[in-house]
Design a protein around this motif. Sequence first.
Motif: not given
Length: 145
Positions: A12-33
């Motif tokens: 898969t590739r990111l959609p060509a010719g489109k800008m994302p509304e949001l880009r974020v990287m989840p942190a350890p506090s956003d996940a389970n163990v």
Amino acid sequence: MTTPQNAALPPTRLPAGKMPELRVMPAPSDANVYGDVFGGWIMAQVDIAGSLPATRRANGRVATIAVNSFLFKQPVFVGDLLSFYADIVKVGNTSITVNVEVYAERNRLQADVVKVTEAQLTYVATGPDRKPRQVPPLETLIHRD
């Protein structure tokens, strides 16, 4: 990098010719163990991403009134770079429906991209009193540069 979760999936590739509304990287506090990001955290980010084009189209405040569909296609892990793409698919008298697609870039040096989530949400335009208001016609929107 191929993992057991995506071994059978086509690349898969990111959609060509489109800008994302949001880009974020989840942190350890956003996940389970186990390092899997909580579905509720992903849902909150999808709601934010969907509200951005709805807010622009409504030319003001919107409120989420429905999550029409929500599908988790692949797990999300701490360290994935998530890109949220949102498109308005319907505009009603007071409502705006938005499709949101989420892609994860895993092991970014090897460009491993998977579609992890897709959702459809409906927002209602609201006034200062927080009551529904009419979505303005396209020709009356304020253009911001």
